[in-house]
Write a protein that holds these residues in place. Structure first.
Motif, mmCIF file in Angstrom:
data_model
loop_
_atom_site.group_PDB
_atom_site.id
_atom_site.type_symbol
_atom_site.label_atom_id
_atom_site.label_comp_id
_atom_site.label_asym_id
_atom_site.label_seq_id
_atom_site.Cartn_x
_atom_site.Cartn_y
_atom_site.Cartn_z
ATOM 1 N N UNK A 365 0.812 -1.205 0.000
ATOM 2 C CA UNK A 365 0.000 0.000 0.000
ATOM 3 C C UNK A 365 0.843 1.251 0.000
ATOM 4 N N UNK A 366 2.078 1.147 -0.490
ATOM 5 C CA UNK A 366 3.029 2.259 -0.474
ATOM 6 C C UNK A 366 3.430 2.661 -1.893
ATOM 7 N N UNK A 367 2.521 2.462 -2.860
ATOM 8 C CA UNK A 367 2.876 2.723 -4.248
ATOM 9 C C UNK A 367 3.106 4.198 -4.551
ATOM 10 N N UNK A 368 2.742 5.088 -3.640
ATOM 11 C CA UNK A 368 3.028 6.506 -3.821
ATOM 12 C C UNK A 368 4.304 6.975 -3.158
ATOM 13 N N UNK A 369 5.029 6.033 -2.503
ATOM 14 C CA UNK A 369 6.240 6.418 -1.767
ATOM 15 C C UNK A 369 7.433 5.504 -2.017
ATOM 16 N N UNK A 370 7.175 4.261 -2.417
ATOM 17 C CA UNK A 370 8.241 3.275 -2.604
ATOM 18 C C UNK A 370 8.139 2.641 -3.989
ATOM 19 N N UNK A 371 9.237 2.004 -4.403
ATOM 20 C CA UNK A 371 9.217 1.199 -5.620
ATOM 21 C C UNK A 371 9.499 1.945 -6.903
ATOM 22 N N UNK A 372 9.799 3.244 -6.825
ATOM 23 C CA UNK A 372 10.103 4.014 -8.021
ATOM 24 C C UNK A 372 11.023 5.176 -7.658
ATOM 25 N N UNK A 373 11.684 5.719 -8.658
ATOM 26 C CA UNK A 373 12.555 6.883 -8.488
ATOM 27 C C UNK A 373 11.850 8.075 -9.117
ATOM 28 N N UNK A 374 10.998 8.709 -8.316
ATOM 29 C CA UNK A 374 10.174 9.815 -8.773
ATOM 30 C C UNK A 374 10.139 10.903 -7.706
ATOM 31 N N UNK A 375 9.908 12.148 -8.088
ATOM 32 C CA UNK A 375 9.792 13.212 -7.091
ATOM 33 C C UNK A 375 8.712 12.899 -6.060
ATOM 34 N N UNK A 376 9.044 13.121 -4.796
ATOM 35 C CA UNK A 376 8.123 12.857 -3.707
ATOM 36 C C UNK A 376 8.279 11.492 -3.083
ATOM 37 N N UNK A 377 8.955 10.592 -3.746
ATOM 38 C CA UNK A 377 9.169 9.245 -3.221
ATOM 39 C C UNK A 377 10.355 9.234 -2.256
ATOM 40 N N UNK A 378 10.365 8.217 -1.387
ATOM 41 C CA UNK A 378 11.530 8.048 -0.525
ATOM 42 C C UNK A 378 12.782 7.891 -1.377
ATOM 43 N N UNK A 379 13.872 8.460 -0.901
ATOM 44 C CA UNK A 379 15.151 8.345 -1.605
ATOM 45 C C UNK A 379 15.794 7.003 -1.263
ATOM 46 N N UNK A 380 15.153 5.946 -1.742
ATOM 47 C CA UNK A 380 15.677 4.579 -1.666
ATOM 48 C C UNK A 380 16.240 4.270 -3.042
ATOM 49 N N UNK A 381 17.557 4.283 -3.148
ATOM 50 C CA UNK A 381 18.221 4.229 -4.452
ATOM 51 C C UNK A 381 19.361 3.226 -4.387
ATOM 52 N N UNK A 382 19.438 2.378 -5.405
ATOM 53 C CA UNK A 382 20.476 1.353 -5.469
ATOM 54 C C UNK A 382 21.281 1.534 -6.747
ATOM 55 N N UNK A 383 22.593 1.519 -6.622
ATOM 56 C CA UNK A 383 23.478 1.589 -7.784
ATOM 57 C C UNK A 383 24.023 0.203 -8.089
ATOM 58 N N UNK A 384 23.818 -0.239 -9.326
ATOM 59 C CA UNK A 384 24.314 -1.544 -9.752
ATOM 60 C C UNK A 384 25.269 -1.363 -10.920
ATOM 61 N N UNK A 385 26.169 -2.318 -11.057
ATOM 62 C CA UNK A 385 27.146 -2.283 -12.140
ATOM 63 C C UNK A 385 26.643 -3.146 -13.281
ATOM 64 N N UNK A 386 26.309 -2.520 -14.413
ATOM 65 C CA UNK A 386 25.771 -3.250 -15.550
ATOM 66 C C UNK A 386 24.349 -2.808 -15.852
#
Length: 422
Positions: A365-386
């Protein structure tokens, strides 16, 4: 990348993250991108040439990597910790260390989970309020770990003889009235979800015999839904899963041999399937730790095969699927290996990544805050190689850097990513 004097939202807390590309979780792939983060939220995402970066921003150069949203593990048991003491096995030791010691030591599980790029978990079963304690400590910043949504004690039927003076089991219930009472008690204690064991099956047991009936499952689902909460029903076999779907469960955990009608109902209702195929492969790979013999391993292999076949049928039936590891003990750090099974079952890498981002957020029930990199969302960001859209193993094996709610939690970049004031 454009620089500007401070807009109204800018403070010294703004970070500008530069990436080779950003996969935003909603279908956009942005090359040469910048993500602006203020405190714990994303404020801007776009091509480097279009993003206005405040002159006071802290700039992190991650251009060697691809950014994906923080991952969501839909099924963990964070407080299942084993210290590997000689002469012990994980299941033998469970519950013997005491709640306070266990919560403290389970920080290792939390750290290993972050290392895989998982920034949020749904934790489906603990004891002695240990999951509630871990959630509180992480939320306070007193413990490093993923954001936790917890279920407290899982609801289960009576399965042991009566003993004079026995301590009451807080998850045990039989019949509709008891199910309602225990479900309400879990929510009153602070659980985010109700967890219900709708069949046998766990550890070396792969039987899957239904336990709770439809009316009991419906009672638990109704208690959850009337209070704005959700329910996950465990069923190793098809019968418990069928009744769980009829009863209105939000998610079905593990189930094999689901019939076509049940799969169709799940697709129609939006019931999410969390297959956890990797979980039993993990037991096989770690059989020496658990003391499993060849007979047990054979049973686990048979279950894995059926689990995978059911997953393939669910993919074809367009059932919503979420990535769940069912991580216990030494399984933390292997949280995302389920993604490889999804690709083998017919998903594209992009679809597999969606199970751990967009679908996971929807499940919570957190589709407006988690699971995407969009303005207003939590800054949960992962950097991967490739490029994870070409090879899902990039997500499984090549996580280099993890930010959760604006704070860098993992940094394995080489050399360590510099932070430069501009």
């Amino acid at each position: 990348m454009l620089f500007a004097t401070c807009p109204s939202w800018v403070s010294a807390q703004v970070k500008a993250l530069r990436f080779g590309q950003v996969i935003d979780g909603r279908g956009r792939v942005i090359p040469n991108a910048v993500i602006l983060v203020k405190t714990d939220r994303i404020v801007a995402v776009g091509p480097e040439k279009d993003v206005i970066v405040p002159a006071t921003a802290e700039i992190l150069d991650l251009r060697a990597y691809t950014a994906i949203p923080g991952l969501i593990d839909a099924h963990t048991h964070m407080t299942f910790y084993w210290d590997k003491a000689p002469g012990t096995t994980p299941w033998q030791q469970l519950g013997t260390l005491g709640p306070a010691v266990t919560v403290f030591l389970a920080q290792e599980n939390a750290r290993k989970t972050l290392e895989t790029g998982v920034t949020t978990v749904r934790d489906l079963g603990s004891s002695d309020n240990m999951d509630l304690a871990m959630r509180a400590l992480i939320n306070r910043g007193a413990m490093h770990g993923p954001r936790m949504f917890v279920a407290g004690n899982g609801l289960h039927i009576s399965s042991s003889p009566y003993k004079v003076g026995a301590v009451p089991d807080p998850g045990q219930c039989d019949g509709v009235a008891e199910v309602q009472r225990v479900a309400r008690q879990q929510l009153a204690a602070g659980a985010d979800w109700i967890k219900m064991y709708g069949s046998t099956g766990s550890d070396q047991d792969v039987t899957g015999f239904q336990t709770f009936g439809y009316e009991e499952m419906k009672a638990a689902a109704d208690v959850a839904h009337r209070t704005g909460k959700r329910i996950a029903i465990h069923s190793y076999g098809p019968d418990g899963a069928r009744d769980a779907v009829r009863a209105g469960t939000n998610t079905v955990e593990h189930a094999i041999d689901l019939d076509d009608a049940t799969l169709a109902a799940m697709a129609r209702q939006g019931t999410i399937y969390v297959p956890t195929v990797e979980h039993n492969r993990y037991y096989i790979a770690h059989r020496a730790e658990y003391g499993y013999d060849s007979t047990i391993v054979a049973g686990l292999n048979q279950y894995v095969a059926k689990n995978f076949e059911t997953l393939k049928r669910a993919v074809k039936a367009r059932v919503k699927i979420a990535m769940g590891s069912d991580a216990v003990f030494t399984g933390f750090g292997e949280n995302t290996r389920e993604l490889a099974w999804f690709v083998k079952a017919g998903m594209s890498p992009a679809q597999a990544l969606r199970t751990a981002t967009v679908t996971g957020a929807e499940m919570l029930g957190m589709e407006g805050s988690l699971g995407a990199l969009l303005p207003g969302y939590y800054a949960d960001i992962v950097a991967v190689e490739g490029d994870p859209l070409k090879d899902i193993n990039v997500v499984i094996d090549h996580v280099k850097w993890v930010m959760k709610a604006g704070q860098v939690e993992v940094n394995h970049t080489t050399p360590a990513t510099p932070a430069t004031q501009r």
